[in-house]
Design a protein around this motif. Sequence first.
Motif, PDB file in Angstrom:
ATOM      1  N   ALA A  39      22.683  45.096  -2.404  1.00 13.80           N
ATOM      2  CA  ALA A  39      22.650  45.136  -0.942  1.00 13.80           C
ATOM      3  C   ALA A  39      21.516  44.245  -0.446  1.00 13.80           C
ATOM      4  O   ALA A  39      20.571  43.947  -1.185  1.00 13.80           O
ATOM      5  CB  ALA A  39      22.473  46.562  -0.442  1.00 13.80           C
ATOM      6  N   LEU A  81      29.354  51.119   6.348  1.00 15.83           N
ATOM      7  CA  LEU A  81      29.408  49.839   5.629  1.00 15.83           C
ATOM      8  C   LEU A  81      29.887  50.031   4.195  1.00 15.83           C
ATOM      9  O   LEU A  81      30.668  49.217   3.670  1.00 15.83           O
ATOM     10  CB  LEU A  81      28.030  49.171   5.653  1.00 15.83           C
ATOM     11  N   ASN A  82      29.429  51.095   3.548  1.00 16.75           N
ATOM     12  CA  ASN A  82      29.874  51.368   2.178  1.00 16.75           C
ATOM     13  C   ASN A  82      31.360  51.716   2.128  1.00 16.75           C
ATOM     14  O   ASN A  82      32.065  51.345   1.193  1.00 16.75           O
ATOM     15  CB  ASN A  82      29.035  52.499   1.571  1.00 16.75           C
ATOM     16  N   ILE A 125      18.650  48.547   7.878  1.00 22.12           N
ATOM     17  CA  ILE A 125      19.782  49.052   7.108  1.00 22.12           C
ATOM     18  C   ILE A 125      19.998  48.188   5.872  1.00 22.12           C
ATOM     19  O   ILE A 125      19.537  47.041   5.799  1.00 22.12           O
ATOM     20  CB  ILE A 125      21.080  49.068   7.955  1.00 22.12           C
ATOM     21  N   ALA A 126      20.678  48.760   4.894  1.00 18.30           N
ATOM     22  CA  ALA A 126      21.039  48.036   3.674  1.00 18.30           C
ATOM     23  C   ALA A 126      22.526  47.700   3.743  1.00 18.30           C
ATOM     24  O   ALA A 126      23.368  48.603   3.765  1.00 18.30           O
ATOM     25  CB  ALA A 126      20.736  48.881   2.441  1.00 18.30           C
ATOM     26  N   VAL A 127      22.852  46.424   3.801  1.00 21.79           N
ATOM     27  CA  VAL A 127      24.243  45.972   3.894  1.00 21.79           C
ATOM     28  C   VAL A 127      24.745  45.633   2.492  1.00 21.79           C
ATOM     29  O   VAL A 127      24.172  44.758   1.823  1.00 21.79           O
ATOM     30  CB  VAL A 127      24.362  44.742   4.807  1.00 21.79           C
ATOM     31  N   PRO A 128      25.792  46.314   2.008  1.00 22.36           N
ATOM     32  CA  PRO A 128      26.278  46.039   0.650  1.00 22.36           C
ATOM     33  C   PRO A 128      26.872  44.634   0.528  1.00 22.36           C
ATOM     34  O   PRO A 128      27.406  44.087   1.497  1.00 22.36           O
ATOM     35  CB  PRO A 128      27.350  47.115   0.438  1.00 22.36           C
ATOM     36  N   SER A 156      18.810  43.705   2.911  1.00 20.89           N
ATOM     37  CA  SER A 156      18.243  44.421   4.061  1.00 20.89           C
ATOM     38  C   SER A 156      18.495  43.638   5.345  1.00 20.89           C
ATOM     39  O   SER A 156      18.560  42.411   5.338  1.00 20.89           O
ATOM     40  CB  SER A 156      16.742  44.629   3.854  1.00 20.89           C
ATOM     41  N   GLU A 190      25.023  52.764   7.344  1.00 18.06           N
ATOM     42  CA  GLU A 190      25.127  52.453   5.915  1.00 18.06           C
ATOM     43  C   GLU A 190      26.342  53.138   5.295  1.00 18.06           C
ATOM     44  O   GLU A 190      27.026  52.541   4.445  1.00 18.06           O
ATOM     45  CB  GLU A 190      23.843  52.871   5.198  1.00 18.06           C
ATOM     46  N   LYS A 233      20.675  54.944  10.933  1.00 18.79           N
ATOM     47  CA  LYS A 233      20.650  54.208   9.664  1.00 18.79           C
ATOM     48  C   LYS A 233      21.682  54.781   8.684  1.00 18.79           C
ATOM     49  O   LYS A 233      22.472  54.038   8.089  1.00 18.79           O
ATOM     50  CB  LYS A 233      19.240  54.282   9.075  1.00 18.79           C
ATOM     51  N   ASN A 234      21.697  56.111   8.556  1.00 19.49           N
ATOM     52  CA  ASN A 234      22.617  56.737   7.604  1.00 19.49           C
ATOM     53  C   ASN A 234      24.078  56.525   7.984  1.00 19.49           C
ATOM     54  O   ASN A 234      24.931  56.269   7.130  1.00 19.49           O
ATOM     55  CB  ASN A 234      22.322  58.236   7.500  1.00 19.49           C
TER      56      ASN A 234
END
Length: 403
Positions: free
Chosen positions: A59, A31-32, A74-77, A61, A28, A24-25
């Motif tokens: 972001a 993506l950032n 995950i959080a997609v910006p 989810s 993310e 996950k980290n």
Amino acid sequence: MMAEARERGLELTGPNGLLKLFTKNVLEAALNEEMTEHLGHEKNQAGQGRESTNVRNGARSKTVVSDAAGEVSIAVPRDRAGTFEPHIVKKRQRRLGEVDEMVLSLYAKGLTTGEISAHFAEIYGASISKETISRITDTVVAEMTEWSSRPLDAVYVAVFIDAIVVKVRDGQVANRPVYAAIGVTVDGRKDVLGLWAGTGGEGAKFWMSVLVDLKNRGVQDVFFLVCDGLKGLPGVVESVWPLTTVQTCIIHLIRNTFRLTSRADSDAIKRDIKLIYTAPNAEVASAALDDLEEEWGTKYRAMIRLWRNAWNEFIPFLDYDVEIRTVICSTNAIESLNARYRRAIRARGHFPTEQAAMKCLYLVTRSLDPTGAGRTRWTMRWKPVLNAFAITFGDRWPAAENY
């Protein structure tokens, strides 16, 4: 991350393991970074005189499936203009690339779509439907079509052919032959030349279309074509490659011999037929066959008829060096491939369509020898044989610049 894992009591793997947190980290963070590159500035660090007014916009989810960590949230910006196109996890992508490769690998090893779905649920805690797995495996159809029509070498020292039977449900379940061919190049490489789905039983007429397809793809000459003694095949081969020698598989001939004889006589017959296939030349082999007929002809007329009928396709290998004899006397090269095919189709029982059957067999072919160690051993074993071929067939051996 290790400190956080210890504080939270996380395991390394499993539904709530450290591996999932790590995945996950990493995703993310990537993506950032992609968003920063897209906008041209870090978060809250946009320049005053910039031309674009596009900035980050929170972001959303998303859950993706990884073969190592299972389902990962995950959080997609997002950006305000909606122009951000992530690459590491694309829009509408729900599976990471490794998952597709694992599904294809499991499918090639004989697992059904239901078994693969249950495997992911049990091991990774991820939910992948049978329909999704079917769609993943369908992605290889275009690749399979391209592979089946690829250009081939002009000359092969040997081509081994055989057919296996698969069950296809076309209205009702019926047996369908699938034809396979393996070629050995002039530099000792072994290559599966293709797979062809037929109808009815195995026949020389369909083999004609297979050999014509190989010729159309560039095969101009084959020194030996090794088969299991199919009736009518020598004439078919001669019409496609006039100089090719058709060699009947000795192992098949011996196996069929013992199907026609009593077990009580097997040891004596084994000694007698060994004198035939180990003879130094065709004349000595013919004399040994006459002796076999004199000894066993009255009791086993069918056995003698079997050898007489196969004689013209049996004796060619007796005219060559021991090195050549060893590799062309049997279809073992393709029998090992057929064993892999049968293992994969046995788990399924039958296939819904012909394409499903061909897709399964192609995936098995694609997964052969993943490390390349088998190809290396094969090539080294064929080096002495290739020297014998180069001398024996010097007038047909391609020039060095052609291979």
